[in-house]
Design an enzyme around this catalytic site. Structure first.
Site, short mmCIF file in Angstrom:
data_model
loop_
_atom_site.label_atom_id
_atom_site.label_comp_id
_atom_site.label_asym_id
_atom_site.label_seq_id
_atom_site.Cartn_x
_atom_site.Cartn_y
_atom_site.Cartn_z
N GLN A 132 -10.02 -2.37 2.44
CA GLN A 132 -9.81 -3.05 3.75
C GLN A 132 -9.69 -1.95 5.20
OE1 GLN A 132 -5.70 -3.97 1.70
NE2 GLN A 132 -5.18 -3.79 3.94
N LYS A 155 5.18 -10.00 9.41
CA LYS A 155 4.64 -8.87 10.74
C LYS A 155 2.98 -8.99 10.59
CE LYS A 155 4.30 -4.39 10.50
NZ LYS A 155 3.04 -4.08 10.70
N GLY A 168 11.48 -2.61 5.44
CA GLY A 168 10.75 -4.11 5.29
C GLY A 168 10.33 -4.48 3.94
N HIS A 169 9.77 -3.47 3.17
CA HIS A 169 9.47 -3.58 1.63
C HIS A 169 10.57 -3.69 1.02
CE1 HIS A 169 5.92 -0.96 2.90
NE2 HIS A 169 5.26 -2.18 2.39
N MET A 175 0.75 -1.24 0.04
CA MET A 175 -0.07 -0.08 0.06
C MET A 175 0.89 1.44 0.10
SD MET A 175 -3.44 -1.11 2.13
CE MET A 175 -2.62 -0.63 3.78
N GLY A 176 2.03 0.95 -0.48
CA GLY A 176 3.03 2.30 -0.38
C GLY A 176 3.70 2.77 0.68
N SER A 184 7.04 -0.33 10.05
CA SER A 184 5.47 -0.30 9.40
C SER A 184 5.27 0.99 8.74
CB SER A 184 4.59 -0.41 10.77
OG SER A 184 3.28 0.22 10.55
O1 PAF Z 1 -0.04 -5.82 3.53
C1 PAF Z 1 -0.49 -5.23 3.02
O2 PAF Z 1 0.06 -3.92 2.84
C2 PAF Z 1 -2.05 -4.83 2.29
O3 PAF Z 1 -2.94 -5.54 3.14
C3 PAF Z 1 -1.98 -5.59 1.05
C4 PAF Z 1 -1.47 -7.20 0.88
C5 PAF Z 1 -0.98 -4.99 -0.17
C6 PAF Z 1 -3.30 -5.72 0.27
O4 PAF Z 1 -3.78 -4.22 0.07
#
Ligand code: PAF
Length: 280
Positions: free
Chosen positions: A61, A149, A36-37, A30-31, A185
């Site tokens: 979500q 996480k 971590g990414h 989600m940017g 996060s």
């Molecule tokens: O973990 C996330 O960042 C989100 O839940 C995901 C998997 C990208 C879905 O929007």
């Protein structure tokens, strides 16, 4: 790095690559990308010829409109980091592209989705499963790489893939932590100094459970949870939940099953809600 915003263009490019025999690893995000990414992208690089990263703040979500509005967004910085980390294609759709007028479908993994995070954030996992399923249909990756996480999310998405016979192999990457131990996060940037100190109680509580299990041989989850709650409450952070559950069923356990147990935590500090976990 190609930046693609349209579903049709993403499909065209990726089908061409697949037809040349190139494998695809997918990192959904989600940017607000952080180290971590970056680790997820590194793992994806090791797995496949082509790395696709999606950046999409998925409205379905979020059960709290304020949380959605405050979610950190910085597309320019994200694209820079993605390119530096070796992403080949960034898929950055708009909300209208993903959810056009008349969109009616949703995906849900029953039971697993209604507890823990799902109990605190009703509808959250339905939104996650729906968007991930749609992204999987667009990208058709051989591999999908996710951070552990979000342990419950990982378990639920593995279930979704298994139940629906989706041929994408899921890889979970251990949590990357900041120098003081706070799990990376996207929401960490929203913390004041004081809130950050309070949030760190999660890491201390998780370390305490490891100590109690490994050094003192305590396996009774009631006793362990009492210790966890005391560490969190002393810090001033508001505990949402602390649970010790089976890694497979996410059902609470009376006793730790070594290798098969998660300690899952969620806290609120001010308006920021954070989660963390450890595997024992
Ligand atoms: O973990 C996330 O960042 C989100 O839940 C995901 C998997 C990208 C879905 O929007």
């Amino acid at each position: 790095m190609e930046v693609i915003r349209q579903i049709a263009a993403a499909k065209k490019l990726l089908r061409e690559e697949s037809s040349k025999g190139r494998s695809i690893a997918f990192v959904p995000t989600m940017g607000a990308l952080h180290p971590g990414h970056r680790r997820l992208i590194e793992v994806a690089r090791e797995k496949a010829d082509l790395v696709v990263l999606s950046i999409f703040v998925n409205p379905t979500q979020f059960n709290d409109p304020e949380d959605l509005q405050n979610y950190p967004r910085d597309e320019e910085a994200d694209l820079k980091m993605a390119e530096e980390a070796g992403v080949d294609m960034a898929f950055v759709p708009t909300v209208e592209e993903m959810y056009p007028p008349g969109f009616l479908t949703s995906a849900n993994v029953a039971r697993l989705s209604s507890k823990l995070e799902g109990a605190s954030r009703p509808g959250h996992f339905r939104g996650v499963c729906t968007v991930v399923l749609k992204l999987l249909h667009i990208i058709r990756p051989d591999y999908m790489v996710l951070g552990l996480k979000d342990a419950q999310q990982f378990t639920i998405l593995q279930h979704l893939l298994d139940d629906l016979c989706i041929d994408t192999e899921l890889t979970g990457v251990p949590t990357v932590r900041e120098r003081d131990g706070l799990a990376w996060s996207s929401r960490n940037v929203l913390l004041t100094k004081k809130q950050r100190r309070q949030a760190l109680s999660m890491y201390r509580a998780l370390k305490r459970t490891h100590f109690l299990v490994k050094k003192q041989g305590i396996l009774h989850t009631g006793e362990l949870l009492q210790a966890v709650r005391s560490v969190i409450q002393t810090s001033g952070a508001e505990l949402d939940y602390a649970e010790i559950v089976s890694r497979v069923t996410l059902e609470p356990l009376d006793h730790v099953e070594r290798g098969g147990t998660y300690v899952l935590l969620a806290v609120r500090v001010g308006k920021v809600r954070l989660i963390d976990n450890t595997r024992i």
